[in-house]
Write a protein that holds these residues in place. Structure first.
Motif, PDB file in Angstrom:
ATOM      1  N   PHE A  55      46.985  -6.190 -23.938  1.00 14.94           N
ATOM      2  CA  PHE A  55      47.882  -5.432 -23.067  1.00 14.94           C
ATOM      3  C   PHE A  55      47.091  -4.512 -22.135  1.00 14.94           C
ATOM      4  CE2 PHE A  55      49.921  -1.221 -22.643  1.00 14.94           C
ATOM      5  CZ  PHE A  55      50.984  -1.546 -21.824  1.00 14.94           C
ATOM      6  N   ASN A  56      46.112  -3.788 -22.674  1.00 12.96           N
ATOM      7  CA  ASN A  56      45.303  -2.889 -21.859  1.00 12.96           C
ATOM      8  C   ASN A  56      44.471  -3.651 -20.836  1.00 12.96           C
ATOM      9  OD1 ASN A  56      45.170   0.217 -22.659  1.00 12.96           O
ATOM     10  ND2 ASN A  56      45.620  -0.951 -24.511  1.00 12.96           N
ATOM     11  N   LEU A  57      43.964  -4.805 -21.227  1.00 14.64           N
ATOM     12  CA  LEU A  57      43.231  -5.644 -20.272  1.00 14.64           C
ATOM     13  C   LEU A  57      44.137  -6.039 -19.113  1.00 14.64           C
ATOM     14  CD1 LEU A  57      40.801  -7.367 -19.389  1.00 14.64           C
ATOM     15  CD2 LEU A  57      41.649  -9.181 -20.901  1.00 14.64           C
ATOM     16  N   ALA A  58      45.377  -6.401 -19.423  1.00 16.06           N
ATOM     17  CA  ALA A  58      46.327  -6.777 -18.375  1.00 16.06           C
ATOM     18  C   ALA A  58      46.631  -5.592 -17.457  1.00 16.06           C
ATOM     19  CB  ALA A  58      47.614  -7.317 -18.996  1.00 16.06           C
ATOM     20  N   ALA A 100      37.157  -0.789 -16.860  1.00 23.10           N
ATOM     21  CA  ALA A 100      38.076  -0.920 -17.994  1.00 23.10           C
ATOM     22  C   ALA A 100      38.291  -2.385 -18.354  1.00 23.10           C
ATOM     23  CB  ALA A 100      39.406  -0.255 -17.670  1.00 23.10           C
ATOM     24  N   SER A 101      38.435  -3.241 -17.344  1.00 21.33           N
ATOM     25  CA  SER A 101      38.664  -4.665 -17.587  1.00 21.33           C
ATOM     26  C   SER A 101      37.506  -5.285 -18.371  1.00 21.33           C
ATOM     27  CB  SER A 101      38.851  -5.400 -16.255  1.00 21.33           C
ATOM     28  OG  SER A 101      38.991  -6.787 -16.457  1.00 21.33           O
ATOM     29  N   ILE A 133      38.984   5.794 -25.541  1.00 24.60           N
ATOM     30  CA  ILE A 133      37.585   5.984 -25.146  1.00 24.60           C
ATOM     31  C   ILE A 133      37.233   5.111 -23.944  1.00 24.60           C
ATOM     32  CG2 ILE A 133      35.198   5.591 -25.882  1.00 24.60           C
ATOM     33  CD1 ILE A 133      36.061   6.453 -28.696  1.00 24.60           C
ATOM     34  N   ILE A 134      37.705   3.867 -23.967  1.00 20.73           N
ATOM     35  CA  ILE A 134      37.416   2.947 -22.852  1.00 20.73           C
ATOM     36  C   ILE A 134      37.968   3.497 -21.539  1.00 20.73           C
ATOM     37  CG2 ILE A 134      38.064   0.703 -21.860  1.00 20.73           C
ATOM     38  CD1 ILE A 134      37.710  -0.469 -24.698  1.00 20.73           C
ATOM     39  N   TRP A 135      39.221   3.951 -21.544  1.00 18.99           N
ATOM     40  CA  TRP A 135      39.819   4.475 -20.313  1.00 18.99           C
ATOM     41  C   TRP A 135      39.134   5.762 -19.859  1.00 18.99           C
ATOM     42  CZ3 TRP A 135      42.380   1.736 -17.050  1.00 18.99           C
ATOM     43  CH2 TRP A 135      43.189   0.690 -17.477  1.00 18.99           C
ATOM     44  N   ILE A 139      37.099   6.094 -16.311  1.00 20.15           N
ATOM     45  CA  ILE A 139      37.447   7.111 -15.309  1.00 20.15           C
ATOM     46  C   ILE A 139      36.228   7.984 -15.008  1.00 20.15           C
ATOM     47  CG2 ILE A 139      38.848   9.173 -14.892  1.00 20.15           C
ATOM     48  CD1 ILE A 139      41.068   7.790 -16.562  1.00 20.15           C
ATOM     49  N   PHE A 140      35.482   8.368 -16.048  1.00 19.71           N
ATOM     50  CA  PHE A 140      34.304   9.224 -15.853  1.00 19.71           C
ATOM     51  C   PHE A 140      33.263   8.537 -14.964  1.00 19.71           C
ATOM     52  CE2 PHE A 140      29.914  10.103 -17.155  1.00 19.71           C
ATOM     53  CZ  PHE A 140      29.826  11.449 -16.787  1.00 19.71           C
ATOM     54  N   TRP A 141      32.897   7.290 -15.324  1.00 16.66           N
ATOM     55  CA  TRP A 141      31.854   6.615 -14.566  1.00 16.66           C
ATOM     56  C   TRP A 141      32.325   6.245 -13.165  1.00 16.66           C
ATOM     57  CZ3 TRP A 141      26.982   6.979 -15.537  1.00 16.66           C
ATOM     58  CH2 TRP A 141      26.555   7.188 -16.860  1.00 16.66           C
ATOM     59  N   ALA A 142      33.622   6.010 -12.989  1.00 16.77           N
ATOM     60  CA  ALA A 142      34.148   5.741 -11.647  1.00 16.77           C
ATOM     61  C   ALA A 142      34.191   7.009 -10.797  1.00 16.77           C
ATOM     62  CB  ALA A 142      35.539   5.129 -11.740  1.00 16.77           C
ATOM     63  N   ALA A 143      34.338   8.161 -11.447  1.00 15.91           N
ATOM     64  CA  ALA A 143      34.421   9.434 -10.726  1.00 15.91           C
ATOM     65  C   ALA A 143      33.046   9.962 -10.313  1.00 15.91           C
ATOM     66  CB  ALA A 143      35.137  10.479 -11.580  1.00 15.91           C
ATOM     67  N   VAL A 144      31.996   9.458 -10.945  1.00 15.14           N
ATOM     68  CA  VAL A 144      30.642   9.955 -10.662  1.00 15.14           C
ATOM     69  C   VAL A 144      30.289   9.891  -9.164  1.00 15.14           C
ATOM     70  CG1 VAL A 144      28.195   9.418 -11.013  1.00 15.14           C
ATOM     71  CG2 VAL A 144      29.708   9.648 -12.983  1.00 15.14           C
TER      72      VAL A 144
END
Length: 293
Positions: A55-58, A100-101, A133-135, A139-144
């Motif tokens: 579900f989270n992958l989707a 995340a994917s 943790i994954i999300w 978000i952290f690494w995308a915000a860098v």
């Protein structure tokens, strides 16, 4: 209608072609992943810890589809209508979805290993903790890059945004190589080891329930060429590469949500029954996992 200038190296036909490819891929992926998400939410029997990873992958892939559809819209306009700040947010949102994917693909491989090989039951507490943790890390690494380590900027067609790989400076190199280590090599090694163990288990019981080569192969097929270009940009001037080729690679990468939906939702023996139930109202009995002798 406001005047616009076509990006260097692109014709009107190129803009239309890339826009159409993004539109078709985005709509197909959106449709397939939306079915997967709604099925999980509406069919009670589907809601278990293992399926929660799917579900989270989707959800992550649906976000990437939205990112691609935004780019398709801008491609038909022939320009980016949301300004430089919108470009940064577009790159940020797309990066969250990608990280995340890939992470959930590795989590599913880990879960499948325990599901088929060790027969250890996955608890909701473990699934929710891992998903959270994954999300958060995505978000952290995308915000860098928004904080100065790397920069989000336009792709060559200037109708979508991603990490600016053309700079090739120290910030880009260190950030990109960190992402390659954490979000390509580590997930790929996890998937390789887990699916290899599952393959050996299937061979032992003489019952191959699914193609264990496909998940990793599809991920590398979609994301590998684009990542290789980004790694090349760490050491050489990537601007010598044709702008059209530099656009083809991210368009190919954005097809990954389509394959993921087919592999992990519609091709998953523990998930597709719920999807079928949602679409037709007919229940399918869950398969039974054989123990190795």
């Amino acid at each position: 209608m406001a005047a616009y200038t076509l990006p260097e190296g692109f014709t009107e036909f190129d803009m239309f072609t890339f826009g159409t490819a993004l539109l078709v891929g985005g709509l197909l992926g959106f449709f397939l992943n939306a079915i997967s998400i709604v099925s999980f939410l509406t069919v009670k029997e589907m809601r278990n810890p293992s399926n929660f990873f799917v579900f989270n992958l989707a959800v992550a892939d649906l976000c990437l589809n939205i990112n691609g559809l935004t780019a398709a819209y801008a491609s038909y306009l022939r320009y980016w209508p949301f300004g430089q700040d919108g470009c940064g947010y577009h790159g940020f949102q797309g990066m969250i979805a990608v990280l995340a994917s890939i992470s959930f693909m590795a989590a599913i491989a880990w879960d499948r290993y325990h599901q088929y090989c060790t027969r250890q039951k996955l608890f909701w507490s473990t699934t929710l903790t891992m998903s959270g943790i994954i999300w958060i890390l995505s978000i952290f690494w995308a915000a860098v890059p928004l904080m100065g380590w790397g920069v989000y900027d336009f792709e060559p067609m200037r109708t979508c945004c991603t990490l600016d790989y053309t700079r090739g400076d120290r910030d880009y190199v260190t950030y990109m190589l960190t992402l390659v280590l954490l979000y390509l090599m580590f997930p790929a090694i996890t998937m390789l080891s887990c699916y290899d163990a599952i393959y050996k288990h299937f061979k032992k019981i003489h019952h191959h329930r699914f193609n264990t080569n496909m998940p990793l192969r599809v991920m590398l097929m979609c994301w590998g060429p684009y990542v290789l270009m980004c790694i090349y940009a760490c050491f050489e001037n990537v601007k010598v590469v044709s702008p059209k080729l530099r656009m083809v690679l991210p368009v190919v990468a954005k097809t990954n949500p389509i394959f993921n939906a087919l592999l992990y939702s519609f091709g998953n023996e523990f998930y597709r029954g719920g999807v079928w139930h949602f679409l037709t109202g007919q229940k399918i009995v869950d398969p039974v996992i054989k123990k190795s002798k």
